[in-house]
Write an enzyme that holds these catalytic residues in place. Structure first.
Site, PDB file in Angstrom:
ATOM      1  N   HIS A 128      15.535   7.184   2.412  1.00 16.94           N
ATOM      2  CA  HIS A 128      15.819   8.135   1.337  1.00 16.94           C
ATOM      3  C   HIS A 128      16.793   7.583   0.308  1.00 16.94           C
ATOM      4  O   HIS A 128      16.922   8.132  -0.790  1.00 16.94           O
ATOM      5  CB  HIS A 128      16.305   9.475   1.909  1.00 16.94           C
ATOM      6  N   ASP A 158      13.257   7.376   8.648  1.00 14.38           N
ATOM      7  CA  ASP A 158      14.138   7.240   7.487  1.00 14.38           C
ATOM      8  C   ASP A 158      14.812   5.870   7.456  1.00 14.38           C
ATOM      9  O   ASP A 158      16.014   5.761   7.214  1.00 14.38           O
ATOM     10  CB  ASP A 158      15.183   8.365   7.472  1.00 14.38           C
ATOM     11  N   SER A 233      24.950   6.998   3.586  1.00 12.13           N
ATOM     12  CA  SER A 233      23.606   6.839   4.139  1.00 12.13           C
ATOM     13  C   SER A 233      23.192   5.376   4.167  1.00 12.13           C
ATOM     14  O   SER A 233      23.313   4.665   3.169  1.00 12.13           O
ATOM     15  CB  SER A 233      22.589   7.610   3.293  1.00 12.13           C
TER      16      SER A 233
END
Length: 507
Positions: A128, A158, A233
């Protein structure tokens, strides 16, 4: 500006625990002697200094088309000669944001990543973070910036693997550790790029393992209270040996900032995916070709099981070159290739991590007894491509003609049942290969209605015995009652033949 880490909301409460003490006469002084508490690491400075150069900031840019005519915002009404007339004409006119196709605009986002191969220039991050990016740039701790390309990405876990030119910068790589050995309470360190600030080190412990936050089919996250914020992230979660045991990917927070609940993809799941993305540019997951349901207490009671462990097979699925005919609907899978299946959500992850084409032993409970069967795994991605094509081909298919139903011959457990003849198939558009007894009506507030059984569904078997007529259903339910069963386990088929199990109260 957007940042990488996904966030959400969690409502929680605080539970108070009172601990009482009891005196034991003469031995009381020994029990009250102070005990030295275990201390955390005195400093992680050396560890952070060794690792921080391997962690990078991942910056992405994307061209987004401006709003079109359909997005036009109406111009506010103003008095003639208003001093703001010219301003609003520019803003809401054909060249402004409120009208026309509008110019494209540049959208940027920031995340984190880390180098796993210094010789080849391989960087790992979250999918993402780089999704839909037109340009990707990797920024190092010393200020060096390098362009990156995507080797492969996987939406289900992911994860994404990037490549940079190792000749343009001296790279420092980190190694993966075994997240399976990590325990709740172990110290961990996160390094990343929170809020675009650059390399930032935070420290905490593992708060929980195997967390399911419903973000994907293979959720089994490490939960940590090491501060993870937007922009972290794709960054690494290290153990105190400097090994990566997780890839930070999500937080739960009402504000977008850390409240001590962060999640990392464990390396025991991530490493195989990363290796596949490096080698093939895509994933190659094992595929068992079964539809499964959880083993609830009602299902376990109906099957004569003492526990709710395992995954209940609701049906077989063709495609993906899988050979699974030895498995039967109604089987409960409790072990797969030597690994225990404690719950239904464990099985997809275990199967996906298995090599395509491998022949494995599967331990099932069938009619109250354990059996071992062998299957040859197919490839999940092949099945998904086949299924997508079939769904496209089926669009616009002819609809059946509504016809009056024959009176149901039996009323059982709040359901009116009828033989599955040609008239019923036409009325409910039931596929030719589906066999059993059709449900024509469901009484509101009945036991069947509680389980969301709907008209048009077909009862295939009850208590793992096939039924062909409404009378068969009635006799089987009566037999289960005489055996002292409180629930009846029904295998139901949809009009297309998709199977599911439900337990219906017989009291």
């Amino acid at each position: 500006m957007a940042f990488g880490t996904r966030s959400g909301f969690l409502r929680g409460g605080i539970a108070a625990l009172a601990i009482g003490a009891m005196a034991f006469g003469a031995i009381a002084p020994a029990l009250t002697t102070p005990v030295q508490a275990a201390e955390g690491p005195g400093s992680v400075a050396d560890l952070a200094q060794r690792l921080i150069d391997a962690v990078v900031n991942v910056s992405t840019a994307q061209n987004v088309q401006g709003p079109g005519a359909g997005d036009q915002v109406p111009m506010p009404q103003m008095p003639e000669g208003s001093p703001f007339q010219e301003f609003f004409d520019d803003f809401f006119g054909p060249q402004g944001r409120g009208g026309g196709s509008g110019p494209s605009r540049r959208v940027q986002s920031l995340g984190s990543g880390f180098v796993i191969d210094a010789e080849q220039g391989i960087v790992v991050t979250n999918n993402h973070v780089i999704a839909d990016a037109d340009e990707i740039e990797v920024n190092f701790n010393d200020g060096t910036k390098l362009k990156a390309t995507v080797l492969g990405k996987d939406t289900k876990t992911d994860l994404a693997v990037l490549k940079i030119d190792p000749a343009k910068h001296k790279l420092t790589a980190v190694k993966f550790g075994d997240s399976g050995k990590a325990r709740i309470g172990d110290w961990v360190m996160a390094i990343g790029n929170p809020f675009g600030l650059g390399g930032t080190v935070t420290l905490g412990i593992i708060s929980a393992r195997n967390r399911n936050i419903n973000s994907g089919p293979y959720d089994s996250f490490i939960q940590t209270d090491a501060a993870i914020n937007r922009g972290n992230s794709g960054g690494p979660l290290f153990n105190m040996d400097g090994e990566v045991i997780g890839i930070n990917t999500a937080i739960i927070s009402p504000s977008g900032g850390s409240i001590g609940i962060g999640f990392a993809i464990p390396t025991e799941m991530a490493v195989s995916v990363i290796d596949q993305l490096k080698q093939f540019g895509e994933t190659r997951r094992g595929w068992l070709g079964v539809r499964i349901q959880p083993v609830t207490e009602d299902v376990a009671e109906s099957l004569g099981m003492n526990t709710t462990k395992g995954a209940l097979v609701a049906g077989l699925v063709e495609g993906g070159n899988v050979e699974n005919k030895e498995i039967q609907p109604g089987d409960v899978i409790i072990r797969f290739d030597g690994k225990p299946v404690d719950s239904a959500r464990d099985l997809p992850r275990i199967v996906a991590e298995s090599p395509v084409g491998k022949e494995v032993e599967v331990v099932v409970i069938r009619k109250g007894k354990e059996q071992t069967v062998k299957v040859k795994l197919g490839r999940l991605e092949e099945f998904e491509k086949q299924e997508s094509k079939e769904n496209t081909d089926e669009e616009g298919s002819n609809q059946g003609t509504e016809q009056p139903a024959k009176p149901a011959s039996v009323d059982v457990l709040g359901m009116k049942l009828a033989p599955l003849d040609d008239e019923m198939r036409t009325r409910f558009e039931i596929a030719p290969e589906v066999e059993g007894v059709v449900v024509t009506e469901v009484e509101p507030n009945s036991a069947a209605a509680e389980k969301r059984i709907a008209p048009g569904e077909v009862i295939v078997d009850i208590g793992q015995q096939a039924v062909k007529s409404p009378e068969d259903v009635e006799k089987r339910v009566d037999g289960l009652r005489k055996e002292g069963r409180k629930n009846a386990l029904l295998m139901l088929a949809s009009k297309t033949g998709e199977l599911r199990f439900v337990t219906v109260r017989m009291e």
